[in-house]
Design an enzyme around this catalytic site. Sequence first.
Site: not given
Length: 167
Positions: A84-86
């Site tokens: 997960p990352h932005g």
Amino acid sequence: MFGFGKKKEAEKSRVTVCKEEEKKELLEMKNIRLDCKSKGKDEVIREVGQMLCDSGYVDEGYIEGMLKRELTFATNIGNGIALPHGVEEAKKEIRHSGIAVMTFPEGIDWGGELVKLVIGLAGAGEEHLEILSTIAECLSNPADVERLVSCTKEEIYDTFTGKGNER
């Protein structure tokens, strides 16, 4: 006589401070959580994002960017891994590149895939793709993921930092 030397010294010290800030570790021991219990994907994203925030890698708004990314593009990449990352617009919330790691020996459902290793990621500038690439390369074999999920904090730290004997 006119203080030019002092100005240069001040500039040098400012540059030194900036360089020291740039040297922030990609992973801190406190950002490794082992044997996590099953929970929902959004809760895991919030938790791994909060670890990044609490360690000074990102501002709090980045967590919402991580949740937003998941709505448009699932971050599970196969082999039991989720990264997960932005979203792109959340990059302004990144202070330093960093990762946070959570292991789920029993696995959690991540959009229909069983995930055992969650690596929250914040990559400043162009480092984002480099970090993703390195992680994907290191964990391309499912056996490596299984091994990592059963490792100690120190072993996980060493795997991602390459600092085996420096502790």
